[in-house]
Scaffold this motif. Sequence first.
Motif, short mmCIF file in Angstrom:
data_model
loop_
_atom_site.label_atom_id
_atom_site.label_comp_id
_atom_site.label_asym_id
_atom_site.label_seq_id
_atom_site.Cartn_x
_atom_site.Cartn_y
_atom_site.Cartn_z
N LEU A 23 150.91 74.12 78.16
CA LEU A 23 151.64 75.36 78.38
C LEU A 23 150.95 76.27 79.39
O LEU A 23 151.56 77.18 79.93
CB LEU A 23 151.82 76.10 77.06
CG LEU A 23 152.66 75.41 75.98
CD1 LEU A 23 152.63 76.22 74.70
CD2 LEU A 23 154.09 75.24 76.46
N LEU A 24 149.67 76.02 79.60
CA LEU A 24 148.91 76.90 80.50
C LEU A 24 148.95 76.43 81.95
O LEU A 24 148.51 77.14 82.84
CB LEU A 24 147.45 76.96 80.03
CG LEU A 24 147.23 77.42 78.60
CD1 LEU A 24 145.73 77.51 78.31
CD2 LEU A 24 147.89 78.77 78.34
N ARG A 25 149.44 75.22 82.18
CA ARG A 25 149.46 74.72 83.56
C ARG A 25 150.49 75.47 84.39
O ARG A 25 151.59 75.76 83.94
CB ARG A 25 149.84 73.24 83.58
CG ARG A 25 148.85 72.32 82.89
CD ARG A 25 149.13 70.89 83.32
NE ARG A 25 148.42 69.96 82.47
CZ ARG A 25 149.00 69.30 81.48
NH1 ARG A 25 150.28 69.49 81.21
NH2 ARG A 25 148.30 68.46 80.76
N PRO A 26 150.16 75.79 85.64
CA PRO A 26 151.13 76.46 86.52
C PRO A 26 152.41 75.66 86.67
O PRO A 26 153.48 76.21 86.88
CB PRO A 26 150.37 76.57 87.85
CG PRO A 26 148.93 76.57 87.46
CD PRO A 26 148.83 75.66 86.27
N LEU A 295 134.96 74.65 85.12
CA LEU A 295 135.02 74.79 83.67
C LEU A 295 136.15 75.73 83.27
O LEU A 295 136.94 75.43 82.37
CB LEU A 295 133.68 75.31 83.15
CG LEU A 295 133.58 75.58 81.65
CD1 LEU A 295 133.70 74.30 80.86
CD2 LEU A 295 132.26 76.27 81.33
N ARG A 296 136.25 76.83 83.96
CA ARG A 296 137.27 77.83 83.60
C ARG A 296 138.67 77.37 83.99
O ARG A 296 139.65 77.83 83.39
CB ARG A 296 136.93 79.15 84.29
CG ARG A 296 137.63 80.33 83.62
CD ARG A 296 137.30 81.62 84.31
NE ARG A 296 137.93 82.74 83.61
CZ ARG A 296 138.28 83.87 84.19
NH1 ARG A 296 138.08 84.04 85.48
NH2 ARG A 296 138.83 84.84 83.49
N SER A 297 138.77 76.47 84.95
CA SER A 297 140.09 76.01 85.37
C SER A 297 140.74 75.09 84.34
O SER A 297 141.93 74.80 84.43
CB SER A 297 140.00 75.28 86.72
OG SER A 297 139.34 74.03 86.57
N ASN A 298 139.96 74.62 83.37
CA ASN A 298 140.51 73.81 82.28
C ASN A 298 140.74 74.73 81.09
O ASN A 298 139.79 75.09 80.39
CB ASN A 298 139.54 72.70 81.92
CG ASN A 298 140.08 71.77 80.84
OD1 ASN A 298 140.90 72.17 80.02
ND2 ASN A 298 139.60 70.54 80.84
N PRO A 299 141.98 75.16 80.83
CA PRO A 299 142.22 76.15 79.77
C PRO A 299 141.73 75.71 78.40
O PRO A 299 141.21 76.52 77.64
CB PRO A 299 143.74 76.33 79.79
CG PRO A 299 144.16 75.91 81.16
CD PRO A 299 143.22 74.83 81.55
N LEU A 300 141.87 74.42 78.08
CA LEU A 300 141.45 73.96 76.76
C LEU A 300 139.94 74.02 76.61
O LEU A 300 139.42 74.61 75.67
CB LEU A 300 141.95 72.52 76.52
CG LEU A 300 141.43 71.84 75.26
CD1 LEU A 300 141.75 72.69 74.02
CD2 LEU A 300 142.01 70.45 75.11
N ASP A 450 142.74 66.36 82.53
CA ASP A 450 143.49 65.89 81.36
C ASP A 450 142.87 64.60 80.82
O ASP A 450 142.75 64.41 79.61
CB ASP A 450 144.95 65.65 81.72
CG ASP A 450 145.71 66.95 81.91
OD1 ASP A 450 146.78 66.92 82.53
OD2 ASP A 450 145.23 68.00 81.44
N ARG A 451 142.53 63.69 81.72
CA ARG A 451 141.90 62.43 81.30
C ARG A 451 140.55 62.70 80.64
O ARG A 451 140.19 62.06 79.64
CB ARG A 451 141.73 61.51 82.51
CG ARG A 451 141.12 60.15 82.19
CD ARG A 451 142.00 59.35 81.27
NE ARG A 451 141.46 58.01 81.05
CZ ARG A 451 141.70 57.29 79.97
NH1 ARG A 451 142.49 57.76 79.02
NH2 ARG A 451 141.18 56.09 79.84
#
Length: 484
Positions: A23-26, A295-300, A450-451
């Motif tokens: 849900l956080l992906r642009p 690191l911050r670019s990965n919301p999870l 994601d991987r």
Amino acid sequence: PGVRVNAAAVLGMLALLVTLQSLLRPSSGLAMRGGGIDIGRALLDAALSSPLYKAVLVPQAQRTMVETAERNGVPWRDALDWIKARGPWRLSEDDSAVAIPEYYRRPFHAYEQGNLCWDAAWEGEIASRAVGARNFPEFGERGEEAFRGAFDEALASLGAECPAGGSLVDLGCGSGISTRRLAAAHPQAGSVVGVDLSPHFLAVGRRLLELEEEERRRWVQPLEPDGRISLLHADAAATGLAACSVDVVQLSLVMHELPPAAAGDIFAEAHRILRPGGQLWVTEMDFATEGFSKLRSNPLLFSLIRSTEPYLDAYADWQTAEGVPGGGPAAALAEVGFGRIRLAAATGRHFALVCSRPPNGCEPDRAVDDRRAATAKPDTHLKTWEAKAAAGARAPPPTMTGAEGDEGRGEEEEEEDYDEDGIGMMNRPSRKIAQLKAEMAEAEASGDLDRIMTLMGTLLALEGGYEGEGGGRGAAHPEGRCAD
């Protein structure tokens, strides 16, 4: 309490978090319709504050931190037993007279009571040792010396200096690791005062300073008697120290643990207590670096870390404020009256800053000399899933020296099955783990976040079930006690 956690529960939680991450992906349809990022982040935060998160991932993070520390030569469990035995541990009645700001009472570093508890205080110096090993893994258990030494070098390059007989104040000192190091690095100083809001951390710090030589040698941090050192229980934004009485104020790895407004209040207090011409030294995380930006670019992944560092997101936004030379901290320092603000890279993910209170009658030089690009350093920090840098079979967990540690961990512990690079999973086939980690390296090289998260979940599930206390007493998250 006594929750039974197994691989299916772990995978279920990770699946939920990965779904929320989408849900956080642009590119998400929800995000494209507006408000998706806020909704996704809110859902993710709700999952991370749930009892299931505390029952599953917090204890797992604690175990990961302990095992990673011990693979790097830091005897976490023995050291924790040792410091607990140095009690009795009691607070002074005077401690209740110090007002505790509301922001400081939030759960922190996976402790429900934040820094206002004994568990956090006992494990603080051990965790710091482990974080150093992650930042400079090639140095093993001596990584913290390299880590803090990098800050010393960066500060010196910016003109940091303490006059003979000068007074130094270390704000947010915890149990005094940075305070003791400050005193050792500046033998010419007349006094060194550590200031902290946690009476628990200060009690541990004072007890460590009282130890006899034989006991001092058993601790995981350097300990030398020094009559110049004192530890003060006070708010760093209201120290009670006299105005214009201090030559140097240090703020080491504190800002990212504060709301930006609180950091601004501390800057104002530092300016008040410094003599004209005195210096403020700041060392901190730099979210403008590639490592922290990724690191911050990965919301999870960032949310997992942010769940134990409640102000990290606000700090990252503030520190990387666009259009502001040196970011928000530099602007806030200039606002309270500091001048000659200089910044330099200290590590691949951290910076150092030196600024001065202008002499009486002089206007501050508000120009910001930002040398971070010119002084950029390689990023030596371990990747999220790595436990150590060097290849080779892993030795048994380290033990404390001396009487308390000579027996090691006892014969009741199971042997562990480790694969060829020394990073093992308990009693699991090493071949599958090696294959997963090879795939992880490929995902990292391609930037496939994601991987990476999927593989992390699989590796976590291979640990199987274990018994865990519902709330856990976790001291850490997968990146370390704190993201630094």
